[in-house]
Design a protein around this motif. Structure first.
Motif, PDB file in Angstrom:
ATOM      1  N   ALA A  58      22.468  38.783   2.071  1.00 54.82           N
ATOM      2  CA  ALA A  58      21.527  40.058   1.904  1.00 54.82           C
ATOM      3  C   ALA A  58      22.379  40.874   3.230  1.00 54.82           C
ATOM      4  O   ALA A  58      22.732  41.653   4.256  1.00 54.82           O
ATOM      5  CB  ALA A  58      20.280  39.819   2.403  1.00 54.82           C
ATOM      6  N   ALA A  59      22.526  39.792   4.045  1.00 54.48           N
ATOM      7  CA  ALA A  59      23.388  39.681   5.333  1.00 54.48           C
ATOM      8  C   ALA A  59      24.103  40.041   5.346  1.00 54.48           C
ATOM      9  O   ALA A  59      24.773  41.233   6.425  1.00 54.48           O
ATOM     10  CB  ALA A  59      23.698  38.560   6.239  1.00 54.48           C
ATOM     11  N   GLN A  92      25.852  41.801   2.902  1.00 56.02           N
ATOM     12  CA  GLN A  92      25.978  43.430   2.308  1.00 56.02           C
ATOM     13  C   GLN A  92      25.358  44.387   3.122  1.00 56.02           C
ATOM     14  O   GLN A  92      26.269  45.343   3.515  1.00 56.02           O
ATOM     15  CB  GLN A  92      25.391  43.163   1.275  1.00 56.02           C
ATOM     16  N   ARG A  93      24.698  43.339   4.532  1.00 54.18           N
ATOM     17  CA  ARG A  93      23.922  44.612   5.190  1.00 54.18           C
ATOM     18  C   ARG A  93      25.398  45.077   6.586  1.00 54.18           C
ATOM     19  O   ARG A  93      25.218  46.629   6.467  1.00 54.18           O
ATOM     20  CB  ARG A  93      22.991  43.955   5.895  1.00 54.18           C
ATOM     21  N   ARG A 104      27.565  47.907   5.504  1.00 52.00           N
ATOM     22  CA  ARG A 104      26.425  48.878   5.195  1.00 52.00           C
ATOM     23  C   ARG A 104      26.899  49.327   6.097  1.00 52.00           C
ATOM     24  O   ARG A 104      27.680  50.958   6.126  1.00 52.00           O
ATOM     25  CB  ARG A 104      25.821  48.770   4.297  1.00 52.00           C
ATOM     26  N   LEU A 105      26.695  49.224   7.522  1.00 50.30           N
ATOM     27  CA  LEU A 105      27.111  49.410   8.769  1.00 50.30           C
ATOM     28  C   LEU A 105      28.724  49.495   9.304  1.00 50.30           C
ATOM     29  O   LEU A 105      28.220  50.199   9.935  1.00 50.30           O
ATOM     30  CB  LEU A 105      26.266  47.807   9.556  1.00 50.30           C
TER      31      LEU A 105
END
Length: 326
Positions: free
Chosen positions: A265-266, A268-269, A272-273
């Protein structure tokens, strides 16, 4: 009269119970292997979905890099690196096929069904899998469920009965025999009541001179009982050790799955950022590519860790003797 036949009957029943327990152990082991293989198959499907997501992201980066290269605002090296990331995802997809073929062959062997039947069963809709917490099991419940412990206890009972039967061979044996028949001197006398004859006899025999044979049999039976007791104690400690190890494996596998999910999750975030900053002109393409490369395979690792956590529950179910973990 002295219980030798009763001891022999008790030993035969105990050996029958031991055979049933060993047959149950084989069935539990077979079910555990089938369940583990099905979990591996489902895990492969989850890993494939994550890899395809990585491939789609890498191909989108390669397309964007190609557009920037043709516009003359980025070097061709960016496109090459993005295409290399996409090629890596494709190679991971191909590698899954060999694992899938191996699992299919294993399930065909374990279930004694054809490949088409196994594929049809695996293609059925998979309900949302739940990972229940491991049950709190007392050692007494464990010893009552484990087939190997039950079989060892039955072997010990059979050895005890064999010792009792051998010890009773010191006593005399009483035999009572009888016979009934017909004695007729003509065809017409066959059905006459006076033609019926019978005899009843009794005998007693005892070991007078056995030259130590019975004592040797008793010693051998006693040694067999001691060996059966040691085997039973070993089965008990093995069962306790297996259960302890299985609980530990479930705990560590759950922790690994949770950590892998947080990592995915970290990452992938972060990817995206980085992409959002690139679109806003605040980051270069190399930063986006590095973030995407770090995020690649994180979802696959999380899916694999989740599969290991589910496999650990199968191991715990088998260690508890089957039928306890739901």
């Amino acid at each position: 009269m002295f219980g030798r036949l009763r001891a022999q009957e008790r030993g035969a029943l105990a050996r029958f119970d031991a055979a049933n327990a060993r047959a149950r152990a084989v069935r539990i082991a077979l079910l555990a292997e089938i369940a583990a293989s099905v979990i591996d198959w489902r895990t492969l499907a989850a890993r494939e979905r994550e890899i395809r997501n990585d491939l789609a992201s890498a191909e989108e980066l390669a397309r964007l890099a190609g557009v920037r290269e043709r516009a003359g605002i980025a070097p061709g090296f960016d496109r090459v690196r993005a295409e290399g990331s996409a090629a890596g995802s494709r190679s991971r997809l191909v590698a899954l096929e060999s694992e899938r073929a191996r699992l299919l062959g294993r399930l065909v062997t374990l279930t004694a069904q054809g490949g088409a039947q196994v594929r049809a069963a695996l293609a059925q809709e998979n309900p949302a899998a739940l990972d229940p917490p491991p049950p709190a099991t007392l050692p007494s419940v464990l010893l009552a469920n484990r087939p190997d412990v039950i079989a060892a206890a039955a072997d010990l009972a059979a050895a005890d009965a064999a010792l009792a039967a051998a010890a009773r061979r010191r006593f005399p044996v009483f035999d009572l025999s009888g016979a009934i028949g017909l004695l007729a001197f003509g065809i017409g006398d066959v059905f006459d009541n006076e033609s019926l004859v019978g005899s009843l006899a009794g005998s007693i025999a005892g070991p007078l001179l056995d030259f130590g044979r019975i004592a040797a049999e008793i010693d051998g039976a006693a040694a067999g009982k001691r060996a059966a007791f040691e085997a039973y104690r070993g089965a008990v400690y093995t069962a306790l050790g297996d259960a302890e190890a299985a609980y530990g494996v479930v705990a560590t596998a759950d922790a690994e799955a949770a950590a892998a999910a947080r990592e995915a999750a970290a990452l992938q975030r972060a990817a995206r950022l980085a992409n959002a900053r690139f679109e806003a002109g605040l980051a270069d393409f190399l930063t986006v590519l590095d973030a995407r490369r770090a995020a690649d395979a994180s979802g696959e690792r999380a899916a694999a860790a989740q599969g290991r956590a589910r496999r650990a529950r199968v191991l715990l179910w088998q260690a508890l003797g089957g039928g306890t973990l739901r």
